[in-house]
Design an enzyme around this catalytic site. Structure first.
Site, PDB file in Angstrom:
ATOM      1  N   CYS A 175       2.944  16.546 -28.392  1.00  0.00           N
ATOM      2  CA  CYS A 175       2.659  15.115 -28.451  1.00  0.00           C
ATOM      3  C   CYS A 175       1.710  14.776 -29.593  1.00  0.00           C
ATOM      4  O   CYS A 175       1.682  13.633 -30.052  1.00  0.00           O
ATOM      5  CB  CYS A 175       2.080  14.622 -27.126  1.00  0.00           C
ATOM      6  N   GLY A 219       7.440  16.364 -15.264  1.00  0.00           N
ATOM      7  CA  GLY A 219       7.378  17.574 -16.079  1.00  0.00           C
ATOM      8  C   GLY A 219       6.009  18.228 -16.047  1.00  0.00           C
ATOM      9  O   GLY A 219       5.185  17.960 -15.173  1.00  0.00           O
TER      10      GLY A 219
END
Length: 432
Positions: free
Chosen positions: A50, A200
């Site tokens: 990310c 997740g």
């Protein structure tokens, strides 16, 4: 051959740029094949998280290699090279090795010392091996980086109480909630109605930290309820209500705090979705997905406060000084591991000469052995022939052991090259 890394991170690019370069696991094989299809790229590996996208390569020419990777990134993201270049960094050889060691140790992370990056480096290596884009050089480098990350976390204080993007997101929620009450400290989340979107790894960490920070319950929304239920089963002490993602609007209307962390390519929450809800109380949205799960215009809706991963800097700054002191403990260890790899890498320069030397000695051994055996006549038994052959091999190995060991030993490049030239002249070998 040269080791290079080209990439961008939270330090060089905002989230709106990073999300366009994110490479999900399902397209990793295609991306690696595309890179390896360039004649300049001999080996390749991709780290996509990310907060960063980094492409490590073994290339013939560093400048042409950087150009090849930049062209790939431009094509992948749809950004013109001129628009992309200001956000990119590149390092070569020792600098590239040092950078990867720092990344694996968590020293280059937004949240200094975070533990999740080591798992992501392991995943990068696994995918490179599975898709056959790694060769001996990058495979050795990534193995060394994983070792470095493990040592930093087990041998220094940086591994103590290590934090993550998810824990920083929960802390940001506590901070903003406190500020809304005129407080300058973190407050409990006990009274908040909390939802988490996604099931997740990041959502698992969110649940873990929400439970630790006093959350009284969480609604877990996911496309498949079964996966959400599997995740919630790991938190028996935290009341978790699992709902399908189709119920998202219902919880956007009722919850006070929502975290999003899905693998969606496009935003799942935007102003158009929020505006009709007519909320009467504040809704705080915290998005740790990249690409972003929440569109930028969500913050324009009355009563909505929206944050993305770049906003975590506010939390990070609160405890960065203490973690910087811990990071300094790790620097010497990083240098040891980087030096160990570089010494191995430099020793490869001697391999062609060593192979030539062994081949030359083997030719001489075979030729002289045949001469000797032909003189022995038919009365020389097969067993005796084997003994003599083993003797000749043993002599050659003993003679070569010391010079080969010295050629491979750690030394400056200048000293190694001088030694190689001497050996090549003495034994009439081709220059490597």
């Amino acid at each position: 051959m040269h080791i290079s890394v080209v990439g961008l991170s939270h330090r060089t690019a905002p989230v709106e740029i990073r999300e366009r370069l994110s490479i999900p696991e399902q397209t990793m094989e295609t991306s690696l094949q595309s890179l390896r299809g360039n004649e300049q790229v001999l080996e390749a590996s991709i780290l996509s998280t990310c907060n960063r996208l980094e492409i490590y390569t073994l290339v013939r020419n560093p400048d042409l290699g950087v150009s090849a990777v930049s062209d790939f990134l431009s094509s992948h993201s749809g950004l013109e090279t001129g628009e992309l270049t200001p956000h990119l960094f590149s390092y070569h050889h020792e600098d590239a090795v040092d950078h990867l060691m720092r990344v694996a140790a968590g020293l280059d992370s937004l949240v200094l010392g975070e533990g999740q990056i080591l798992s992501q480096v392991k995943k990068m290596m696994r995918l490179g091996q599975e898709h056959k884009s790694l060769g001996p050089i990058l495979n050795r480098l990534l193995t060394q980086a994983v070792t470095t990350g493990k040592r930093v976390r087990s041998e220094t204080n940086l591994g103590t109480g290590a934090v993550s993007i998810s824990s920083a997101a929960v802390e940001l929620a506590q901070l903003k909630l406190g500020q809304s009450r005129g407080l300058d400290h973190l407050v409990t989340l006990e009274s908040e109605q909390i939802a988490v979107v996604g099931a997740g790894r990041m959502s698992r960490l969110l649940l873990q930290h929400l439970q630790a920070k006093g959350a009284s319950g969480v609604v877990l929304l996911n496309r498949t309820v079964e996966r959400a239920e599997q995740l919630s089963a790991d938190f028996p002490d935290l009341p978790v209500q699992c709902r399908p993602l189709t119920d998202l609007d219902q919880y956007l209307s009722t919850c006070s705090l929502m975290f999003t962390s899905t693998a969606a390519d496009d935003p799942i929450i935007d102003a158009a979705r929020l505006a009709p809800l007519n909320r009467r109380s504040k809704l705080r949205l915290i998005d740790i997905g990249v690409p972003r799960n929440i569109a930028a215009d969500a913050a324009d809706v009355n009563g909505v406060e929206s944050h993305d991963v770049d906003d975590l800097q506010e939390v990070v700054a609160r405890n960065q000084e203490a973690r910087q002191a811990m990071a300094r403990e790790a620097e010497q260890l990083l240098q040891q591991e980087a030096q160990q790899f570089l010494e191995w890498w430099d020793s490869l320069e001697a391999v062609p000469t060593i192979n030539q030397l062994r081949s030359s000695m083997e030719s001489i051994r075979t030729e002289e052995l045949q001469k000797a055996l032909s003189r022995m006549g038919p009365d020389f038994s097969a067993r005796e022939r084997k003994v003599v052959e083993a003797l000749s091999k043993g002599i050659i190995n003993k003679i070569l052991h010391t010079p080969v060991t010295q050629l491979r030993a750690p030394q400056t490049r200048q000293d190694r090259q001088q030694a190689l030239r001497i050996v090549e002249r003495l034994f009439d070998l081709e220059a490597s």
